[in-house]
Design a protein around this motif. Sequence first.
Motif, PDB file in Angstrom:
ATOM      1  N   LEU A 198       1.628  -1.289   0.072  1.00 50.75           N
ATOM      2  CA  LEU A 198       0.462  -0.023   0.033  1.00 50.75           C
ATOM      3  C   LEU A 198       1.010   1.251   0.599  1.00 50.75           C
ATOM      4  O   LEU A 198       0.309   2.504  -0.803  1.00 50.75           O
ATOM      5  N   TYR A 199       1.839   1.377   0.911  1.00 51.72           N
ATOM      6  CA  TYR A 199       3.113   2.969   0.675  1.00 51.72           C
ATOM      7  C   TYR A 199       3.710   2.443  -0.640  1.00 51.72           C
ATOM      8  O   TYR A 199       3.764   3.847  -1.026  1.00 51.72           O
ATOM      9  N   SER A 200       3.965   1.378  -0.894  1.00 50.62           N
ATOM     10  CA  SER A 200       4.411   1.797  -2.612  1.00 50.62           C
ATOM     11  C   SER A 200       3.746   2.155  -3.574  1.00 50.62           C
ATOM     12  O   SER A 200       3.843   3.580  -4.532  1.00 50.62           O
ATOM     13  N   LEU A 201       1.821   1.572  -3.887  1.00 54.10           N
ATOM     14  CA  LEU A 201       1.322   2.429  -4.484  1.00 54.10           C
ATOM     15  C   LEU A 201       1.030   3.404  -4.027  1.00 54.10           C
ATOM     16  O   LEU A 201       1.126   4.397  -5.196  1.00 54.10           O
ATOM     17  N   PHE A 202       0.907   4.086  -2.951  1.00 55.86           N
ATOM     18  CA  PHE A 202       0.534   5.697  -2.398  1.00 55.86           C
ATOM     19  C   PHE A 202       1.960   6.471  -2.799  1.00 55.86           C
ATOM     20  O   PHE A 202       0.710   7.733  -3.778  1.00 55.86           O
ATOM     21  N   ARG A 203       2.934   5.901  -2.953  1.00 55.21           N
ATOM     22  CA  ARG A 203       3.675   6.673  -2.899  1.00 55.21           C
ATOM     23  C   ARG A 203       3.812   7.108  -4.574  1.00 55.21           C
ATOM     24  O   ARG A 203       4.104   8.167  -5.048  1.00 55.21           O
ATOM     25  N   GLY A 204       3.446   5.724  -5.513  1.00 56.34           N
ATOM     26  CA  GLY A 204       4.461   6.007  -7.384  1.00 56.34           C
ATOM     27  C   GLY A 204       2.968   6.389  -7.325  1.00 56.34           C
ATOM     28  O   GLY A 204       3.279   6.978  -8.110  1.00 56.34           O
ATOM     29  N   LEU A 205       1.823   5.935  -6.704  1.00 57.71           N
ATOM     30  CA  LEU A 205       0.451   7.038  -7.808  1.00 57.71           C
ATOM     31  C   LEU A 205       0.889   8.595  -6.907  1.00 57.71           C
ATOM     32  O   LEU A 205       0.123   9.403  -7.465  1.00 57.71           O
ATOM     33  N   GLY A 206       1.414   8.916  -6.103  1.00 55.36           N
ATOM     34  CA  GLY A 206       1.443  10.489  -5.710  1.00 55.36           C
ATOM     35  C   GLY A 206       0.479  10.717  -4.888  1.00 55.36           C
ATOM     36  O   GLY A 206      -0.082  11.900  -5.280  1.00 55.36           O
ATOM     37  N   LEU A 207       0.197  10.132  -4.601  1.00 56.38           N
ATOM     38  CA  LEU A 207      -1.159  10.372  -3.601  1.00 56.38           C
ATOM     39  C   LEU A 207      -1.605  11.085  -1.847  1.00 56.38           C
ATOM     40  O   LEU A 207      -2.707  11.938  -2.345  1.00 56.38           O
ATOM     41  N   GLU A 208       0.008  11.695  -2.430  1.00 59.73           N
ATOM     42  CA  GLU A 208       0.738  11.941  -1.074  1.00 59.73           C
ATOM     43  C   GLU A 208      -0.675  13.649  -0.620  1.00 59.73           C
ATOM     44  O   GLU A 208      -0.965  14.247  -0.158  1.00 59.73           O
ATOM     45  N   SER A 209      -0.256  14.212  -2.680  1.00 57.97           N
ATOM     46  CA  SER A 209      -0.442  15.423  -2.324  1.00 57.97           C
ATOM     47  C   SER A 209      -1.879  15.736  -2.341  1.00 57.97           C
ATOM     48  O   SER A 209      -2.496  17.048  -1.936  1.00 57.97           O
ATOM     49  N   ALA A 210      -2.780  14.492  -2.855  1.00 60.17           N
ATOM     50  CA  ALA A 210      -4.574  14.719  -2.736  1.00 60.17           C
ATOM     51  C   ALA A 210      -4.469  14.731  -1.596  1.00 60.17           C
ATOM     52  O   ALA A 210      -5.800  14.973  -0.693  1.00 60.17           O
ATOM     53  N   VAL A 211      -4.133  13.917  -0.562  1.00 59.43           N
ATOM     54  CA  VAL A 211      -4.497  13.492   0.915  1.00 59.43           C
ATOM     55  C   VAL A 211      -4.215  15.063   1.915  1.00 59.43           C
ATOM     56  O   VAL A 211      -4.909  14.844   2.830  1.00 59.43           O
ATOM     57  N   ASP A 212      -2.823  15.146   1.287  1.00 57.80           N
ATOM     58  CA  ASP A 212      -2.920  16.902   2.047  1.00 57.80           C
ATOM     59  C   ASP A 212      -3.583  17.326   1.734  1.00 57.80           C
ATOM     60  O   ASP A 212      -4.214  17.952   2.365  1.00 57.80           O
ATOM     61  N   SER A 213      -4.374  17.991   0.401  1.00 60.02           N
ATOM     62  CA  SER A 213      -5.010  18.794   0.069  1.00 60.02           C
ATOM     63  C   SER A 213      -6.652  18.555   0.772  1.00 60.02           C
ATOM     64  O   SER A 213      -7.194  19.283   1.050  1.00 60.02           O
ATOM     65  N   THR A 214      -7.344  17.256   0.402  1.00 57.74           N
ATOM     66  CA  THR A 214      -8.409  17.574   1.445  1.00 57.74           C
ATOM     67  C   THR A 214      -8.284  17.072   2.765  1.00 57.74           C
ATOM     68  O   THR A 214      -8.978  17.523   3.423  1.00 57.74           O
ATOM     69  N   ALA A 215      -6.992  17.211   3.132  1.00 54.86           N
ATOM     70  CA  ALA A 215      -7.108  16.764   4.664  1.00 54.86           C
ATOM     71  C   ALA A 215      -7.577  18.453   5.277  1.00 54.86           C
ATOM     72  O   ALA A 215      -7.748  18.959   5.928  1.00 54.86           O
ATOM     73  N   ASP A 216      -6.323  19.400   4.491  1.00 56.57           N
ATOM     74  CA  ASP A 216      -6.626  21.040   4.837  1.00 56.57           C
ATOM     75  C   ASP A 216      -7.973  21.454   3.825  1.00 56.57           C
ATOM     76  O   ASP A 216      -8.332  21.953   4.430  1.00 56.57           O
ATOM     77  N   ARG A 217      -8.967  20.983   2.885  1.00 55.48           N
ATOM     78  CA  ARG A 217     -10.273  21.732   2.905  1.00 55.48           C
ATOM     79  C   ARG A 217     -11.336  20.732   4.027  1.00 55.48           C
ATOM     80  O   ARG A 217     -11.559  21.331   4.421  1.00 55.48           O
ATOM     81  N   LEU A 218     -10.523  19.679   4.976  1.00 54.42           N
ATOM     82  CA  LEU A 218     -11.196  19.051   5.810  1.00 54.42           C
ATOM     83  C   LEU A 218     -10.809  20.430   7.302  1.00 54.42           C
ATOM     84  O   LEU A 218     -12.208  20.671   7.675  1.00 54.42           O
ATOM     85  N   ARG A 219     -10.267  20.340   7.180  1.00 53.03           N
ATOM     86  CA  ARG A 219      -9.120  21.515   8.641  1.00 53.03           C
ATOM     87  C   ARG A 219     -10.435  22.526   8.304  1.00 53.03           C
ATOM     88  O   ARG A 219     -10.468  23.823   9.136  1.00 53.03           O
ATOM     89  N   ASN A 220     -10.018  23.066   7.061  1.00 53.86           N
ATOM     90  CA  ASN A 220     -10.941  24.412   6.641  1.00 53.86           C
ATOM     91  C   ASN A 220     -12.501  24.379   6.808  1.00 53.86           C
ATOM     92  O   ASN A 220     -12.934  25.372   7.417  1.00 53.86           O
TER      93      ASN A 220
END
Length: 374
Positions: A198-220
């Motif tokens: 799962l970590y390899s897929l997460f890093r390979g697909l570049g999902l960290e930016s999407a997760v970070d942006s979703t977390a920021d929107r939820l926080r806002n």
Amino acid sequence: MLLVLCVDLDDDLGRKTGTDTPVVGRDAVTEAAVALATVDPEDSDVNVLFQGVTVHDELAATSDEEVAVAAVTGVDGSDIQANRKVGEEVDRVLAEISSREEVRAIVITDGAQDESVLPVIRSRLPVDGVRRVVVRQAQNLESMYYTMKQVLADPETRGTILVPLGILLLIYPLVVLANLFDVAGAMVLGIISALLGLYSLFRGLGLESAVDSTADRLRNVLYAGRVTLITYVVALALLVIGGVQGYETLETVRSAVSPNDPMAVGPAIAAVVHGAVQWAAAAGVTSSLGQITDEYLAGRFRWQYLNAPVYVVSIAAVLYALSGFFLPDVAGVRSFLLGDLALVLTAGTLLGVLSTLTFAVAESRTEDRPADPV
């Protein structure tokens, strides 16, 4: 004119001896080197200063040009601040020697870290050469250390390298711990393998930016007090209920038609849609009303936004009637005849058209209304 420039990026000379920098002139650099060697004989910058004096003497003996030597330092800590301080001290050195000739530099360093300041020096004067001074028994040791330090300082590289390495190193202790609690080691290995995958897929697909942006929107959303947060949660719950209701409708139709014979794909889909569409429509209306409320509170409300819940109701009515048309007459399930289906399709179409026209007229009248006099 040639300037032999000794670079001490982390300011060992100033911190350990209290010498004011920059140091300009052969005698002054020699005194600074002796002072640093007295305080810390193992400091590699001692070799840099003495090497600068040696290069100065060699060039002065073999070159017809005027030769000067100077030592500049940065600061201990941030590379950016250190580079800026080195640039400022180079400017002071150039102002102090004040030669009418073009000044060219020979840079003396003790490793790759000090050489990172070369672009700053080149922006002020041409660099004819770079001399790296290292202890022969430790060739490239400092360069390798600096490279590893830079790699581990990068958050992205650190996460890419250290996280999988840490998980791999945990395999053996986790297996031992699992055996103590009578848990199969193969299960632990499977879980760790799944985590790595799962970590390899997460890093390979570049999902960290999407997760970070979703977390920021939820926080806002949480901080701004958005109504949509509540309505989205309610809508999700309604969708889950709709899924359960759709499955129960499918089982009801299946048991009533023929408990042992499988249903065709068409009637099965119609049964699921028929049972779930009402709850899905309630979820759509709830979420759209929450969005409309937030737009109104933010001062961005438009009449056309009210089309959304009306459209959801119209589409849900059409799907409910259409799916009911393909279902048999079963107790607990509302089936539709052809006339009923035509009536619902007509009503749904008229509802959508009237909604569009009504809110479009309201929008146009709002835009054409003159502003209130001040």
